[in-house]
Design an enzyme around this catalytic site. Structure first.
Site, PDB file in Angstrom:
ATOM      1  N   ASN A   9       0.867  -1.181   0.000  1.00 42.92           N
ATOM      2  CA  ASN A   9       0.000   0.000   0.000  1.00 42.92           C
ATOM      3  C   ASN A   9       0.903   1.231   0.000  1.00 42.92           C
ATOM      4  O   ASN A   9       1.474   1.573   1.035  1.00 42.92           O
ATOM      5  CB  ASN A   9      -0.888  -0.045   1.255  1.00 42.92           C
ATOM      6  CG  ASN A   9      -1.705   1.219   1.441  1.00 42.92           C
ATOM      7  OD1 ASN A   9      -1.770   2.063   0.554  1.00 42.92           O
ATOM      8  ND2 ASN A   9      -2.337   1.353   2.607  1.00 42.92           N
ATOM      9  N   TRP A  10       1.026   1.849  -1.167  1.00 44.23           N
ATOM     10  CA  TRP A  10       1.945   2.988  -1.277  1.00 44.23           C
ATOM     11  C   TRP A  10       1.395   4.249  -0.615  1.00 44.23           C
ATOM     12  O   TRP A  10       2.101   5.244  -0.493  1.00 44.23           O
ATOM     13  CB  TRP A  10       2.249   3.279  -2.752  1.00 44.23           C
ATOM     14  CG  TRP A  10       3.131   2.252  -3.408  1.00 44.23           C
ATOM     15  CD1 TRP A  10       3.575   1.075  -2.866  1.00 44.23           C
ATOM     16  CD2 TRP A  10       3.681   2.314  -4.728  1.00 44.23           C
ATOM     17  NE1 TRP A  10       4.360   0.406  -3.778  1.00 44.23           N
ATOM     18  CE2 TRP A  10       4.443   1.142  -4.928  1.00 44.23           C
ATOM     19  CE3 TRP A  10       3.596   3.248  -5.778  1.00 44.23           C
ATOM     20  CZ2 TRP A  10       5.120   0.877  -6.127  1.00 44.23           C
ATOM     21  CZ3 TRP A  10       4.258   2.989  -6.971  1.00 44.23           C
ATOM     22  CH2 TRP A  10       5.021   1.813  -7.136  1.00 44.23           C
ATOM     23  N   LYS A  11       0.122   4.246  -0.260  1.00 47.12           N
ATOM     24  CA  LYS A  11      -0.533   5.438   0.316  1.00 47.12           C
ATOM     25  C   LYS A  11      -0.292   6.656  -0.596  1.00 47.12           C
ATOM     26  O   LYS A  11      -0.189   6.488  -1.805  1.00 47.12           O
ATOM     27  CB  LYS A  11      -0.062   5.670   1.753  1.00 47.12           C
ATOM     28  CG  LYS A  11      -0.213   4.394   2.591  1.00 47.12           C
ATOM     29  CD  LYS A  11      -0.099   4.621   4.070  1.00 47.12           C
ATOM     30  CE  LYS A  11      -0.245   3.273   4.773  1.00 47.12           C
ATOM     31  NZ  LYS A  11      -0.258   3.407   6.231  1.00 47.12           N
ATOM     32  N   HIS A  98      -9.548   1.050   4.947  1.00 45.43           N
ATOM     33  CA  HIS A  98      -8.296   1.321   5.665  1.00 45.43           C
ATOM     34  C   HIS A  98      -8.587   2.306   6.803  1.00 45.43           C
ATOM     35  O   HIS A  98      -9.396   3.226   6.634  1.00 45.43           O
ATOM     36  CB  HIS A  98      -7.252   1.884   4.702  1.00 45.43           C
ATOM     37  CG  HIS A  98      -5.887   1.918   5.313  1.00 45.43           C
ATOM     38  ND1 HIS A  98      -5.516   2.892   6.198  1.00 45.43           N
ATOM     39  CD2 HIS A  98      -4.840   1.074   5.199  1.00 45.43           C
ATOM     40  CE1 HIS A  98      -4.265   2.653   6.593  1.00 45.43           C
ATOM     41  NE2 HIS A  98      -3.842   1.552   6.004  1.00 45.43           N
ATOM     42  N   GLU A 100      -7.065   4.786   7.824  1.00 45.52           N
ATOM     43  CA  GLU A 100      -6.859   6.197   7.457  1.00 45.52           C
ATOM     44  C   GLU A 100      -8.075   6.745   6.707  1.00 45.52           C
ATOM     45  O   GLU A 100      -8.416   7.919   6.844  1.00 45.52           O
ATOM     46  CB  GLU A 100      -5.566   6.330   6.623  1.00 45.52           C
ATOM     47  CG  GLU A 100      -4.329   6.121   7.491  1.00 45.52           C
ATOM     48  CD  GLU A 100      -3.129   5.518   6.782  1.00 45.52           C
ATOM     49  OE1 GLU A 100      -3.091   5.506   5.540  1.00 45.52           O
ATOM     50  OE2 GLU A 100      -2.218   5.032   7.490  1.00 45.52           O
ATOM     51  N   GLU A 170      -5.446  -4.964  10.690  1.00 44.61           N
ATOM     52  CA  GLU A 170      -4.453  -3.907  10.874  1.00 44.61           C
ATOM     53  C   GLU A 170      -4.740  -3.160  12.182  1.00 44.61           C
ATOM     54  O   GLU A 170      -5.547  -2.215  12.183  1.00 44.61           O
ATOM     55  CB  GLU A 170      -4.510  -2.919   9.714  1.00 44.61           C
ATOM     56  CG  GLU A 170      -4.196  -3.531   8.369  1.00 44.61           C
ATOM     57  CD  GLU A 170      -3.620  -2.497   7.415  1.00 44.61           C
ATOM     58  OE1 GLU A 170      -2.534  -2.738   6.891  1.00 44.61           O
ATOM     59  OE2 GLU A 170      -4.233  -1.435   7.235  1.00 44.61           O
ATOM     60  N   GLY A 176       2.292   2.372  10.816  1.00 42.83           N
ATOM     61  CA  GLY A 176       3.238   3.467  10.657  1.00 42.83           C
ATOM     62  C   GLY A 176       3.948   3.863  11.939  1.00 42.83           C
ATOM     63  O   GLY A 176       4.578   4.924  11.995  1.00 42.83           O
ATOM     64  N   SER A 216       3.314  -1.917  10.532  1.00 41.97           N
ATOM     65  CA  SER A 216       4.759  -1.969  10.801  1.00 41.97           C
ATOM     66  C   SER A 216       5.374  -3.333  10.504  1.00 41.97           C
ATOM     67  O   SER A 216       6.269  -3.799  11.212  1.00 41.97           O
ATOM     68  CB  SER A 216       5.062  -1.536  12.239  1.00 41.97           C
ATOM     69  OG  SER A 216       4.669  -0.185  12.427  1.00 41.97           O
ATOM     70  N   GLY A 237       2.744  -1.125   4.311  1.00 43.85           N
ATOM     71  CA  GLY A 237       2.772   0.301   3.984  1.00 43.85           C
ATOM     72  C   GLY A 237       4.198   0.767   3.730  1.00 43.85           C
ATOM     73  O   GLY A 237       4.764   0.548   2.666  1.00 43.85           O
ATOM     74  N   GLY A 238       4.802   1.375   4.742  1.00 46.73           N
ATOM     75  CA  GLY A 238       6.134   1.976   4.620  1.00 46.73           C
ATOM     76  C   GLY A 238       7.160   1.077   3.941  1.00 46.73           C
ATOM     77  O   GLY A 238       7.913   1.527   3.062  1.00 46.73           O
TER      78      GLY A 238
HETATM   79  P1  PGA Z   1       2.689   0.365   7.674  1.00 41.05           P
HETATM   80  O1  PGA Z   1       1.219   0.535   7.064  1.00 41.05           O
HETATM   81  O2  PGA Z   1       3.237  -0.931   7.122  1.00 41.05           O
HETATM   82  O3  PGA Z   1       3.446   1.554   7.213  1.00 41.05           O
HETATM   83  O4  PGA Z   1       2.529   0.292   9.160  1.00 41.05           O
HETATM   84  C1  PGA Z   1       0.380  -0.563   6.835  1.00 41.05           C
HETATM   85  C2  PGA Z   1      -0.917  -0.092   6.243  1.00 41.05           C
HETATM   86  O5  PGA Z   1      -1.380   0.981   6.633  1.00 41.05           O
HETATM   87  O6  PGA Z   1      -1.510  -0.756   5.369  1.00 41.05           O
END
Ligand code: PGA
Length: 255
Positions: A9-11, A98, A100, A170, A176, A216, A237-238
């Site tokens: 997930n590149w966000k 998600h 967010e 999640e 994050g 994470s 994500g990251g």
């Molecule tokens: P993260 O994000 O790996 O940066 O914690 C995961 C996600 O939000 O899908």
């Protein structure tokens, strides 16, 4: 057979040429080293790069996904992207719900069920996110929260449609933050989710359901997390923004 999936997930990251470079590197690396046969790889770039990404990935084993999808079919919904549009660009997956999106864009359970239905109708497979906030875990309410998130949304799909969803657990406190759920915490919740599915949809659908862990997840902890019996890969994500990291995480999902 349960499919293992590693999804990136590149966000809201990378400009056009950076996105081009990152995807080129990931595809080259998978082309050179090969990809574990039993692991599906999905990349979810921002909407504006989906066309490029789906063209680039066309002859590769990598699937492309979006980070959101509209619950509406078409029409006067300024700024929205429909599932039919995604399908027409060979986008096979959509992240839905998600944390967010729930937090910053007010997405409700009702909207999320609508998004899942719209996606499935167009053969775009939902990667449906659920997970509790830190105070909810601290209060011992994490199981109730996740149960309600599922029961208010995709548990209302008919069994054939539900069968085509992927679930991503999640925990919001892990996203994050650099603080991942321990493999035991992830396993405990994934097992709980699988039991809920078992009770609602039966053993076969429960056993086949892919349940991803996200929050994470890095090359350092992926192997341990993915070795848990009910953790079937990850939503990253990251660590999906760096080729070497992401490729190591894909390898960690190998049996
Ligand atoms: P993260 O994000 O790996 O940066 O914690 C995961 C996600 O939000 O899908």
């Amino acid at each position: 057979m349960r499919t293992k999936i590693v999804a990136g997930n590149w966000k809201m990251n990378k400009n056009f040429s950076e996105a081009d470079d990152l995807l080129t590197e990931i595809l080259d690396s998978i082309d050179e080293k090969g990809k574990p046969e039993d692991v599906d790889v999905v990349i979810c770039p921002p909407f504006v790069y989906l066309e490029m990404a789906s063209d680039m990935a066309e002859d590769s084993p990598v699937f492309i996904g979006s980070q959101n999808v509209s619950q509406f079919e078409s029409g006067a919904y300024t700024g929205e992207i429909s599932a039919a549009m995604l399908r027409s660009m060979h986008v096979d997956f959509a992240i839905i719900g998600h944390s967010e999106r729930r937090k910053y864009f007010g997405e409700t359970d009702e909207m999320l069920l609508g998004k899942a239905k719209a996606a499935l109708k167009n053969d775009v497979l939902p990667i449906f996110c659920c997970g509790e906030l830190l105070p909810e875990r601290e209060a011992g309410k994490h199981f109730d929260i996740v149960k309600a998130q599922l029961e208010n949304t995709i548990f209302n799909l008919d069994p054939d449609d539900f069968n085509r969803t992927i679930i991503a657990y999640e925990p919001v406190w892990a996203i994050g933050t650099g603080v991942n759920a321990t493999p035991e915490q992830a396993q405990e919740m994934h097992f709980f989710i699988r039991e809920l599915i078992w009770n609602k949809f039966g053993a076969e659908i429960a056993n086949d359901k892919t349940i991803l862990y996200g929050g994470s997840c890095t090359s350092k902890n992926a192997k341990e997390l993915f070795s848990m019996p009910d953790v079937d890969g990850g939503l990253i994500g990251g660590a999906s923004l760096t080729t070497s990291e992401f490729v190591k995480i894909i390898d960690a999902a190998k049996e």
